[in-house]
Scaffold this active site. Sequence first.
Site, PDB file in Angstrom:
ATOM      1  N   ALA A  71       0.823  -1.207   0.000  1.00 65.85           N
ATOM      2  CA  ALA A  71       0.000   0.000   0.000  1.00 65.85           C
ATOM      3  C   ALA A  71       0.854   1.253   0.000  1.00 65.85           C
ATOM      4  O   ALA A  71       0.471   2.285   0.526  1.00 65.85           O
ATOM      5  CB  ALA A  71      -0.918  -0.013   1.222  1.00 65.85           C
ATOM      6  N   ARG A 107      -2.883   9.666  -9.426  1.00 64.78           N
ATOM      7  CA  ARG A 107      -4.027   9.887 -10.312  1.00 64.78           C
ATOM      8  C   ARG A 107      -5.346  10.083  -9.560  1.00 64.78           C
ATOM      9  O   ARG A 107      -6.359  10.430 -10.150  1.00 64.78           O
ATOM     10  CB  ARG A 107      -4.133   8.732 -11.320  1.00 64.78           C
ATOM     11  N   LYS A 125      -3.891   7.003  -1.531  1.00 62.68           N
ATOM     12  CA  LYS A 125      -4.892   6.274  -2.334  1.00 62.68           C
ATOM     13  C   LYS A 125      -5.645   5.207  -1.539  1.00 62.68           C
ATOM     14  O   LYS A 125      -6.871   5.116  -1.618  1.00 62.68           O
ATOM     15  CB  LYS A 125      -4.217   5.633  -3.540  1.00 62.68           C
ATOM     16  N   GLY A 165       0.606  -7.294 -16.343  1.00 54.97           N
ATOM     17  CA  GLY A 165       1.595  -8.322 -16.614  1.00 54.97           C
ATOM     18  C   GLY A 165       0.884  -9.499 -17.285  1.00 54.97           C
ATOM     19  O   GLY A 165      -0.229  -9.845 -16.898  1.00 54.97           O
ATOM     20  N   ASN A 223      -2.010 -10.999 -15.076  1.00 51.49           N
ATOM     21  CA  ASN A 223      -1.743 -11.097 -13.641  1.00 51.49           C
ATOM     22  C   ASN A 223      -2.677 -10.160 -12.872  1.00 51.49           C
ATOM     23  O   ASN A 223      -2.670  -8.962 -13.080  1.00 51.49           O
ATOM     24  CB  ASN A 223      -0.281 -10.708 -13.396  1.00 51.49           C
ATOM     25  N   ASN A 245      -7.165   3.197  -9.409  1.00 49.62           N
ATOM     26  CA  ASN A 245      -6.080   4.148  -9.642  1.00 49.62           C
ATOM     27  C   ASN A 245      -6.568   5.578  -9.794  1.00 49.62           C
ATOM     28  O   ASN A 245      -5.790   6.524  -9.716  1.00 49.62           O
ATOM     29  CB  ASN A 245      -5.292   3.750 -10.888  1.00 49.62           C
TER      30      ASN A 245
HETATM   31  C1  UD1 Z   1       1.197  -4.920 -11.073  1.00 45.92           C
HETATM   32  C2  UD1 Z   1       1.890  -6.186 -11.563  1.00 45.92           C
HETATM   33  C3  UD1 Z   1       1.235  -6.629 -12.875  1.00 45.92           C
HETATM   34  C4  UD1 Z   1      -0.238  -6.843 -12.671  1.00 45.92           C
HETATM   35  C5  UD1 Z   1      -0.893  -5.597 -12.079  1.00 45.92           C
HETATM   36  C6  UD1 Z   1      -2.300  -5.912 -11.649  1.00 45.92           C
HETATM   37  C7  UD1 Z   1       4.195  -6.117 -10.833  1.00 45.92           C
HETATM   38  C8  UD1 Z   1       5.599  -5.839 -11.236  1.00 45.92           C
HETATM   39  N1  UD1 Z   1       3.282  -5.931 -11.774  1.00 45.92           N
HETATM   40  O1  UD1 Z   1       1.469  -3.896 -12.029  1.00 45.92           O
HETATM   41  O2  UD1 Z   1       1.821  -7.847 -13.314  1.00 45.92           O
HETATM   42  O3  UD1 Z   1      -0.858  -7.198 -13.887  1.00 45.92           O
HETATM   43  O4  UD1 Z   1      -0.178  -5.159 -10.901  1.00 45.92           O
HETATM   44  O5  UD1 Z   1      -2.969  -4.756 -11.238  1.00 45.92           O
HETATM   45  O6  UD1 Z   1       3.967  -6.519  -9.716  1.00 45.92           O
HETATM   46  N2  UD1 Z   1       3.610  -0.750  -4.676  1.00 45.92           N
HETATM   47  C9  UD1 Z   1       4.333  -0.435  -3.554  1.00 45.92           C
HETATM   48  N3  UD1 Z   1       5.643  -0.062  -3.710  1.00 45.92           N
HETATM   49  C10 UD1 Z   1       6.244  -0.004  -4.931  1.00 45.92           C
HETATM   50  C11 UD1 Z   1       5.469  -0.324  -6.053  1.00 45.92           C
HETATM   51  C12 UD1 Z   1       4.169  -0.693  -5.908  1.00 45.92           C
HETATM   52  O7  UD1 Z   1       3.835  -0.495  -2.428  1.00 45.92           O
HETATM   53  O8  UD1 Z   1       7.434   0.329  -4.968  1.00 45.92           O
HETATM   54  C13 UD1 Z   1       2.207  -1.171  -4.493  1.00 45.92           C
HETATM   55  C14 UD1 Z   1       1.207  -0.169  -5.057  1.00 45.92           C
HETATM   56  O9  UD1 Z   1       0.755   0.696  -4.036  1.00 45.92           O
HETATM   57  C15 UD1 Z   1       0.069  -1.049  -5.517  1.00 45.92           C
HETATM   58  C16 UD1 Z   1       0.750  -2.357  -5.871  1.00 45.92           C
HETATM   59  O10 UD1 Z   1       2.008  -2.362  -5.219  1.00 45.92           O
HETATM   60  O11 UD1 Z   1      -0.877  -1.282  -4.486  1.00 45.92           O
HETATM   61  C17 UD1 Z   1       0.925  -2.553  -7.382  1.00 45.92           C
HETATM   62  O12 UD1 Z   1       1.775  -1.579  -7.918  1.00 45.92           O
HETATM   63  P1  UD1 Z   1       1.475  -0.915  -9.314  1.00 45.92           P
HETATM   64  O13 UD1 Z   1       2.511   0.113  -9.536  1.00 45.92           O
HETATM   65  O14 UD1 Z   1       0.050  -0.496  -9.389  1.00 45.92           O
HETATM   66  O15 UD1 Z   1       1.770  -2.132 -10.311  1.00 45.92           O
HETATM   67  P2  UD1 Z   1       1.190  -2.325 -11.771  1.00 45.92           P
HETATM   68  O16 UD1 Z   1       2.064  -1.608 -12.731  1.00 45.92           O
HETATM   69  O17 UD1 Z   1      -0.258  -2.054 -11.782  1.00 45.92           O
HETATM   70 MG    MG Z   2      -1.648  -0.956 -10.529  1.00 48.13          MG
END
Ligand code: UD1
Ligand code: MG
Length: 451
Positions: free
Chosen positions: A12, A18, A25, A144, A173, A230
């Site tokens: 989280a 956005r 969020k 993904g 994914n 988002n």
């Molecule tokens: C991710 C998945 C993707 C999947 C999609 C589904 C990865 C690399 N990719 O992509 O395969 O299809 O979700 O919605 O996992 N977050 C953190 N710290 C970070 C990065 C992210 O806490 O450094 C948290 C975000 O708050 C969020 C979640 O991880 O709740 C997913 O991150 P997000 O950047 O939305 O990944 P996607 O690009 O959507």
């Molecule tokens: Mg996402």
Amino acid sequence: MTDRSCLSIVLAAGEGTRMKSALPKVLHKVAGLPLVGHVVAAARGAGAGDIAVVVGRGAEEVRACLDNNTGKLETFIQTERKGTGHAVLAAREALARSYDDVLVLFGDTPLVEADALLTAREKLANGAAVVVMGFRTDKPAGYGRLIEENGALIAIREDKDCSDAERAITFCNGGLMAIDGRQALALLNAIGNDNAKGEYYLTDVVAIARSRGLSVVAAEVAAESVLGVNNRVELAEAEFLWQARRRRAAMLDGATLIAPETVFFAHDTVLGSDTIVEPNVFFGPGVRVDSGVTIHAFSHLEGTTVGNGAEIGPFARLRPGAELGEKSKVGNFCEVKKSQVGVGAKINHLTYIGDASIGAGANIGAGTITCNYDGMNKFKTEIGAGAFIGSNSALVAPVSIGDGAYVASGSVITQNVPENALAFGRARQKTIEGRADDLRTRQRSIKDAAK
Ligand code: UD1
Ligand code: MG
């Protein structure tokens, strides 16, 4: 399943830019509960005894909203956003405790269901090292892709890293992953950041596990259950889907919703069987309704308990602390706050009851107001069993009306009224025979003089 220990890590730390909001969020609400609260509840429902929430900006606020949850819950801070794989490792200390099952969830997917997580845990129990929850969509952009070979999942390729052929894959994914807790730390430690975004991808765990000869499987879930929020449009979509699910469950549990699409529930609403809910009713958090209750159209309830057979509305507003006894009635344009309404008591029209207790069978006439606030402090009004409050009375608190007492219409009551007493608190009526004609003559002469 109960004999296997389970840790759920909820990511989280996302910026959520956005959302265009001062609020992190995951603290935006669906059905009155922050997004992350839904995810934590699903994890609990799937038997996760321990929860680790990885937070970034707004850590204090996230923590504060989660404190109300039961069970063990820790927060970890990811100071730099370096990807989902990096975020999971912020909870390294928890992972090191070596659970049987580790569930990795995203804090912005409020529709995730405990059942899907249980399915994933079962697959771990049956020998899988990694379970990925996939979904099918005709708009896979951004997700993904699940890369399969001979029916086996071999990798997840992030959108930006896909070849053209891979980009056409529609099995995606969902972001929920279950990992064998004994292997989790070793697998996560092996994640690198050699990809288009230069991030540590949680999803690389799939290829890493495969390369070590471990079993990796995909389980399919409905696309709506992994909907990620988002922006505010997706927030409204999540609310829409959540409400549709909840209405259906309420009806299957024995409540009649005449126009279900107009009834809005909170995450914790409890509705007893044989309750009838008319159109356009809103439940805020903290409402418990027993059975056989009728809620007429356009009523708004929050923080309220309603006893068997009570009747509410139309156009009633029940605010926090309203406790309606069995077979009581709160009718049109009435507001009740922080008050107990006794068995069978009636508050039928245009009334405000605040900081009061009303005895069984009492009758509160139209337009009665409990004057509970002097601009500085709040005071209580007590109305005894079987008391009758005449219409348009103002009861100036603190004040008590005894059992069976009678307050004459239009009274302003500032002193206690004993049991069975009759109280008048108004000017006595004076009637002057024939004076109406005199009055009209005078009015006419004023009008003529002004011409
Ligand atoms: C991710 C998945 C993707 C999947 C999609 C589904 C990865 C690399 N990719 O992509 O395969 O299809 O979700 O919605 O996992 N977050 C953190 N710290 C970070 C990065 C992210 O806490 O450094 C948290 C975000 O708050 C969020 C979640 O991880 O709740 C997913 O991150 P997000 O950047 O939305 O990944 P996607 O690009 O959507
Ligand atoms: Mg996402």
